[in-house]
Scaffold this active site. Structure first.
Site, mmCIF file in Angstrom:
data_model
loop_
_atom_site.group_PDB
_atom_site.id
_atom_site.type_symbol
_atom_site.label_atom_id
_atom_site.label_comp_id
_atom_site.label_asym_id
_atom_site.label_seq_id
_atom_site.Cartn_x
_atom_site.Cartn_y
_atom_site.Cartn_z
ATOM 1 N N TYR A 150 0.877 -1.173 0.000
ATOM 2 C CA TYR A 150 0.000 0.000 0.000
ATOM 3 C C TYR A 150 0.913 1.221 0.000
ATOM 4 O O TYR A 150 2.093 1.116 -0.354
ATOM 5 C CB TYR A 150 -0.915 -0.106 1.244
ATOM 6 C CG TYR A 150 -2.059 0.852 1.280
ATOM 7 C CD1 TYR A 150 -2.958 0.958 0.226
ATOM 8 C CD2 TYR A 150 -2.273 1.665 2.397
ATOM 9 C CE1 TYR A 150 -4.022 1.849 0.280
ATOM 10 C CE2 TYR A 150 -3.336 2.546 2.466
ATOM 11 C CZ TYR A 150 -4.197 2.637 1.399
ATOM 12 O OH TYR A 150 -5.244 3.514 1.452
ATOM 13 N N ARG A 203 -5.816 9.971 -11.299
ATOM 14 C CA ARG A 203 -5.118 10.662 -10.202
ATOM 15 C C ARG A 203 -4.684 9.612 -9.193
ATOM 16 O O ARG A 203 -5.395 9.328 -8.255
ATOM 17 C CB ARG A 203 -6.046 11.709 -9.585
ATOM 18 C CG ARG A 203 -5.434 12.653 -8.619
ATOM 19 C CD ARG A 203 -5.094 12.046 -7.266
ATOM 20 N NE ARG A 203 -6.197 11.858 -6.365
ATOM 21 C CZ ARG A 203 -6.237 10.889 -5.430
ATOM 22 N NH1 ARG A 203 -5.264 9.990 -5.312
ATOM 23 N NH2 ARG A 203 -7.271 10.784 -4.636
ATOM 24 N N LYS A 221 -5.646 -1.963 -2.416
ATOM 25 C CA LYS A 221 -6.816 -1.678 -1.562
ATOM 26 C C LYS A 221 -7.543 -2.981 -1.240
ATOM 27 O O LYS A 221 -7.977 -3.201 -0.113
ATOM 28 C CB LYS A 221 -7.777 -0.722 -2.282
ATOM 29 C CG LYS A 221 -7.225 0.678 -2.498
ATOM 30 C CD LYS A 221 -7.643 1.637 -1.412
ATOM 31 C CE LYS A 221 -6.994 3.001 -1.602
ATOM 32 N NZ LYS A 221 -7.175 3.911 -0.483
ATOM 33 N N GLU A 292 -12.085 4.775 -6.918
ATOM 34 C CA GLU A 292 -10.782 5.074 -6.337
ATOM 35 C C GLU A 292 -9.925 5.901 -7.282
ATOM 36 O O GLU A 292 -9.757 5.541 -8.455
ATOM 37 C CB GLU A 292 -10.060 3.739 -6.047
ATOM 38 C CG GLU A 292 -8.773 3.893 -5.284
ATOM 39 C CD GLU A 292 -9.001 4.423 -3.869
ATOM 40 O OE1 GLU A 292 -9.910 3.923 -3.181
ATOM 41 O OE2 GLU A 292 -8.287 5.360 -3.472
ATOM 42 N N ASP A 293 -9.386 6.969 -6.773
ATOM 43 C CA ASP A 293 -8.391 7.773 -7.484
ATOM 44 C C ASP A 293 -8.862 8.224 -8.873
ATOM 45 O O ASP A 293 -8.137 8.096 -9.876
ATOM 46 C CB ASP A 293 -7.057 7.019 -7.552
ATOM 47 C CG ASP A 293 -6.382 6.980 -6.175
ATOM 48 O OD1 ASP A 293 -7.013 7.416 -5.197
ATOM 49 O OD2 ASP A 293 -5.228 6.524 -6.084
ATOM 50 N N ASP A 315 -13.989 6.420 -2.331
ATOM 51 C CA ASP A 315 -13.062 6.274 -1.212
ATOM 52 C C ASP A 315 -12.375 7.598 -0.874
ATOM 53 O O ASP A 315 -12.253 7.968 0.291
ATOM 54 C CB ASP A 315 -12.023 5.219 -1.604
ATOM 55 C CG ASP A 315 -11.095 4.860 -0.478
ATOM 56 O OD1 ASP A 315 -11.573 4.724 0.651
ATOM 57 O OD2 ASP A 315 -9.891 4.698 -0.740
ATOM 58 N N ASP A 316 -11.915 8.297 -1.885
ATOM 59 C CA ASP A 316 -11.134 9.517 -1.653
ATOM 60 C C ASP A 316 -11.996 10.633 -1.066
ATOM 61 O O ASP A 316 -11.511 11.473 -0.315
ATOM 62 C CB ASP A 316 -10.474 9.972 -2.959
ATOM 63 C CG ASP A 316 -9.603 8.880 -3.509
ATOM 64 O OD1 ASP A 316 -8.590 8.553 -2.874
ATOM 65 O OD2 ASP A 316 -9.967 8.291 -4.551
ATOM 66 N N ASN A 459 -0.397 11.559 -0.224
ATOM 67 C CA ASN A 459 0.417 10.359 -0.430
ATOM 68 C C ASN A 459 1.106 10.428 -1.783
ATOM 69 O O ASN A 459 0.625 11.124 -2.669
ATOM 70 C CB ASN A 459 -0.492 9.123 -0.399
ATOM 71 C CG ASN A 459 -1.207 8.982 0.927
ATOM 72 O OD1 ASN A 459 -0.596 9.103 1.965
ATOM 73 N ND2 ASN A 459 -2.509 8.749 0.872
HETATM 74 N N1 LIG Z 1 -4.670 10.100 3.619
HETATM 75 C C1 LIG Z 1 -5.630 9.622 2.864
HETATM 76 O O1 LIG Z 1 -6.345 8.692 3.272
HETATM 77 C C2 LIG Z 1 -5.878 10.173 1.508
HETATM 78 C C3 LIG Z 1 -5.018 11.035 0.912
HETATM 79 N N2 LIG Z 1 -5.267 11.521 -0.335
HETATM 80 C C4 LIG Z 1 -4.267 12.363 -0.960
HETATM 81 O O2 LIG Z 1 -4.786 13.644 -1.187
HETATM 82 C C5 LIG Z 1 -4.120 14.211 -2.311
HETATM 83 C C6 LIG Z 1 -5.141 14.894 -3.202
HETATM 84 O O3 LIG Z 1 -6.073 13.967 -3.686
HETATM 85 P P1 LIG Z 1 -7.350 14.491 -4.513
HETATM 86 O O4 LIG Z 1 -8.061 15.533 -3.768
HETATM 87 O O5 LIG Z 1 -8.129 13.318 -4.921
HETATM 88 O O6 LIG Z 1 -6.654 15.137 -5.780
HETATM 89 P P2 LIG Z 1 -7.239 16.248 -6.708
HETATM 90 O O7 LIG Z 1 -6.386 16.287 -7.914
HETATM 91 O O8 LIG Z 1 -8.698 16.078 -6.852
HETATM 92 O O9 LIG Z 1 -7.013 17.610 -5.884
HETATM 93 C C7 LIG Z 1 -5.769 18.179 -5.607
HETATM 94 C C8 LIG Z 1 -5.995 19.601 -5.131
HETATM 95 O O10 LIG Z 1 -4.770 20.127 -4.666
HETATM 96 C C9 LIG Z 1 -4.544 21.401 -5.281
HETATM 97 N N3 LIG Z 1 -3.117 21.671 -5.357
HETATM 98 C C10 LIG Z 1 -2.210 21.139 -6.207
HETATM 99 N N4 LIG Z 1 -0.994 21.679 -5.968
HETATM 100 C C11 LIG Z 1 -1.149 22.549 -4.954
HETATM 101 C C12 LIG Z 1 -0.278 23.412 -4.261
HETATM 102 N N5 LIG Z 1 1.018 23.494 -4.564
HETATM 103 N N6 LIG Z 1 -0.770 24.181 -3.259
HETATM 104 C C13 LIG Z 1 -2.082 24.124 -2.949
HETATM 105 N N7 LIG Z 1 -2.964 23.319 -3.563
HETATM 106 C C14 LIG Z 1 -2.499 22.539 -4.552
HETATM 107 C C15 LIG Z 1 -5.218 21.296 -6.623
HETATM 108 O O11 LIG Z 1 -5.485 22.562 -7.172
HETATM 109 C C16 LIG Z 1 -6.486 20.540 -6.229
HETATM 110 O O12 LIG Z 1 -7.423 21.423 -5.673
HETATM 111 C C17 LIG Z 1 -3.341 13.088 -2.974
HETATM 112 O O13 LIG Z 1 -1.988 13.219 -2.683
HETATM 113 C C18 LIG Z 1 -3.868 11.847 -2.318
HETATM 114 O O14 LIG Z 1 -2.886 10.857 -2.206
HETATM 115 C C19 LIG Z 1 -6.418 11.204 -1.016
HETATM 116 C C20 LIG Z 1 -7.313 10.354 -0.466
HETATM 117 C C21 LIG Z 1 -7.084 9.728 0.820
HETATM 118 C C1 LIG Z 2 -5.097 6.774 0.365
HETATM 119 C C2 LIG Z 2 -5.724 7.124 -0.883
HETATM 120 O O1 LIG Z 2 -6.801 6.654 -1.194
HETATM 121 C C3 LIG Z 2 -5.078 8.072 -1.743
HETATM 122 O O2 LIG Z 2 -4.030 8.605 -1.392
HETATM 123 O O3 LIG Z 2 -5.621 8.328 -2.823
HETATM 124 MG MG LIG Z 3 -7.256 7.038 -3.198
#
Ligand SMILES: NC(=O)C1=CN([C@@H]2O[C@H](COP(=O)(O)OP(=O)(O)OC[C@H]3O[C@@H](n4cnc5c(N)ncnc54)[C@H](O)[C@@H]3O)[C@@H](O)[C@H]2O)C=CC1
Ligand SMILES: CC(=O)C(=O)O
Ligand SMILES: [Mg+2]
Length: 604
Positions: A150, A203, A221, A292-293, A315-316, A459
């Site tokens: 993971y 993504r 997952k 997912e993603d 999930d996200d 991540n």
């Molecule tokens: N810890 C967890 O369980 C999870 C973590 N994530 C992480 O969250 C992150 C984002 O995922 P999503 O929202 O689905 O992606 P997304 O592409 O939908 O959104 C990303 C957002 O970040 C903004 N962004 C990009 N660069 C930036 C910067 N330098 N400064 C400020 N904002 C910036 C973009 O404009 C956009 O609004 C990924 O890295 C993902 O791995 C996602 C789901 C679960």
């Molecule tokens: C953990 C997860 O779902 C993500 O980073 O997109």
């Molecule tokens: Mg995800």
């Protein structure tokens, strides 16, 4: 995957008269002491937790087929009876090795490898050969193995998927399969599927568009659905929707295994997903689909289109919202506050995509239930994207983003400017932008609050908005910290700071267990809220500064999540299974968890 798929599980509670010796030779291994319930892998028997009743695996395989099927293969652990009856005498080494020794050997091989990608490769090839052993090792060593299959290593594996490819796992639906999906779903060899995790690879973690390489994420997952939530490994299906990729480097790579064309978009894209969903539900009407993603422009529209029509969730957006809320509720407790005081938090969220919006909307739902009006709750949030603060005058926002627009600061304000003015109590990172939490911003935040809550949730590790040691150091050890990917504990000024991982992995396996065991027909926001409250309540003194239990306790956390979700489902009339009267809901769910055991393997 196995060449043939003829193995089934015997559901009988009675000792098979034909093989009495085998039946009584069954021993409960050490999983039973933790999860005493039933040995029925499908868990459909009316067994009680106190009186586990062993079952047997029945197979039509003989000889080499038994060894080549990862569900029946036991390597050198086949008993003499099994070797005799299944025609594999002489096909395996003469010594009958124990499950314990096998697991020990796997672990020592993992330890001997230094490159994370090699560890990943080794473990996935074990999954291809012997699923039971793979899951045994994963469950016994979550904290060591989960970061390999993971986040963070699965990110690397996704980037290098075309290099490490050995054999296919899961299903691929490409833009050239349009019109054929209804028949294609029947190519999947299992009659029953409980959980599908599907991505379009647009993504992947914080790594962007990885096209068909994204398949590694559903695989990872689903391994956690099995290990954490006790979902039967034969009933999970990883899927990638290959609609092309906008990643030019991948398109030019001759080894790339996906469609090397730009992504299809707009109506064409949505019609494609529609065909997929219809095909899946025509074959498996009760399956749960996890999106997912998916990149932000499609993630919300897909969820809105399907959430009432099918048994599905994103999930996200939703699981991440739930676990982030759980972390915040747990942080309130660490700060000596009640859940109601969440309404006073000033929350800055860097990242306004699927995850950022999902998290903020979930916190808002919680604030509303604690008494705030909707418009008051939105006032507690300041969201930034790659252009800075979402402020008045910003064009091109989605409807969900538009609800967060601020007018107390100029559009595009930087994080430092926002922090200086707002004096946030909570700083969330869901941007995928490594290092976005600058030293200046964190030091400024720490000037105004006693215990700054700092959650860089992106991540994999190098996309986290700051590291654990940075947050601890820049706040003089006062930060309440959690990260999306695992960080080692931090030593600062002779004190050890244990680090909590705030990842949706604490949520989705339990959701899968509840849905599958209780035949839930519809997934609601209330279920995610209940899961968040339950997880936050698991934080205990013995976990010291950790917000909730470590990953090593994932199986128990998942059971708690499943119980919370199922309670809501039964209350709302959305669960159709009737657990046996003599069991509590918790006992019933426990009894339904698949366990990696070598139940006696007998021929049909
Ligand atoms: N810890 C967890 O369980 C999870 C973590 N994530 C992480 O969250 C992150 C984002 O995922 P999503 O929202 O689905 O992606 P997304 O592409 O939908 O959104 C990303 C957002 O970040 C903004 N962004 C990009 N660069 C930036 C910067 N330098 N400064 C400020 N904002 C910036 C973009 O404009 C956009 O609004 C990924 O890295 C993902 O791995 C996602 C789901 C679960
Ligand atoms: C953990 C997860 O779902 C993500 O980073 O997109
Ligand atoms: Mg995800």
């Amino acid at each position: 995957m196995a060449a043939t798929w003829r193995t089934t599980i015997c559901q009988s509670n009675k000792a098979p008269t034909k093989y009495p010796k085998l039946f009584f030779a069954t021993k409960l291994n050490r999983f039973s002491s933790h999860f005493i319930s039933t040995e029925d892998a499908y868990g459909r028997e009316d067994t009680t937790p106190e009186k586990p009743k062993p079952s047997v695996y029945r197979t039509r395989h003989r000889g080499m087929e038994v060894i080549q099927d990862p569900f029946t293969n036991r390597g050198a652990a086949f008993t003499w009876d099994e070797r005799e009856r299944l025609g594999i005498r002489g096909l395996v080494p003469p010594k009958v090795q124990s499950f314990d020794i096998q697991a020990e050997r796997v672990l020592s091989r993992v330890d001997a490898l230094h490159d994370p990608l090699n560890k990943y490769d080794f473990l996935v090839s074990l999954l291809d050969r012997n699923e039971t052993l793979f899951y045994r090792v994963l469950i016994d060593h979550f904290e060591k193995i989960a970061p390999i299959i993971y986040t963070p290593t699965v990110g690397l594996a996704s980037q290098k998927s075309q290099v490490i490819f050995r054999r296919p796992r899961g299903m691929y639906f490409s833009k050239y399969d349009r019109g054929c999906m209804n028949t294609m779903v029947y190519n999947w060899p299992q009659e029953q599927v409980d959980v599908i995790v599907v991505t379009d690879g647009s993504r992947i973690l914080g790594l962007g568009d990885l096209g068909a390489n994204g398949i590694q994420i559903p695989i990872g997952k689903l391994a956690l659905y099995v290990a954490g939530g006790g979902i039967d490994p034969r009933r999970v299906l990883p899927v990638v929707l290959d609609v092309g990729t906008n990643n030019e480097a991948l398109r030019k790579d001759p080894w790339y295994l996906g469609i090397a064309e730009p992504r299809i978009t707009g109506d064409e894209y949505f019609r494609f997903v529609d065909e997929f969903m219809e095909a899946v539900y025509s074959r498996w009407p009760q399956v749960m689909v996890q999106f997912e993603d998916f990149a932000n422009p499609v993630a919300y529209p897909l969820l809105e289109t399907y959430r009432d029509k099918y048994l599905c969730f994103n999930d996200d957006i939703q699981s991440t919202g739930s676990i982030a809320l759980a972390s915040i509720l747990a942080s309130l407790r660490l700060r000596g506050m009640t859940n109601r005081e969440i309404c006073k938090e000033r929350i800055v969220c860097v990242g306004a995509g699927s995850a950022g919006l999902g998290v903020c909307e979930t916190i808002i739902q919680c604030m509303e239930r604690e008494g705030l009006r909707s418009h008051q709750a939105y006032r507690q949030f300041w969201l930034l994207d790659d252009k800075g603060l979402l402020g008045r005058g910003r064009v091109g926002l989605t409807p969900t983003q538009a609800r967060f627009v601020r007018d107390d600061l100029p559009d595009g304000s930087s994080l430092e400017e926002v922090v200086r003015t707002v004096k946030p109590t909570i700083l969330l990172g869901l941007s995928g932008a490594g290092g976005a939490f600058t030293e200046a911003a964190i030091r400024e935040m720490a000037k105004h609050v006693e215990r700054p809550v700092i959650f860089p949730l992106s991540n994999p590790v190098d996309h986290a908005e700051c590291t654990a040691s940075q947050a601890i150091e820049w706040t003089g050890g006062r930060a309440i910290f959690a990260s999306g990917s695992p960080f080692d504990d931090v030593e600062y000024q002779n004190k050890i700071y244990p680090i909590t991982q705030c990842n949706n992995v604490y949520n989705f396996p339990g959701m899968g267990l509840a849905v599958t065991a209780c035949r839930i027909t519809h997934i609601t926001d209330d279920m995610f809220l209940a899961a968040a409250r339950r997880i936050s309540a698991l934080s205990a003194d013995h976990h010291k500064q950790q917000l909730f239990p470590p990953l090593s306790e994932l199986r128990n956390v998942s059971l708690q999540v499943a119980t919370a979700v199922a309670e809501v489902a039964y209350e709302d009339g959305l669960a159709t299974a009737e657990p046996p009267r003599k069991m509590t809901l918790h006992q019933y769910l426990l009894s339904r968890m698949w366990q990696p055991q070598y139940a006696p393997l007998v021929p049909f």
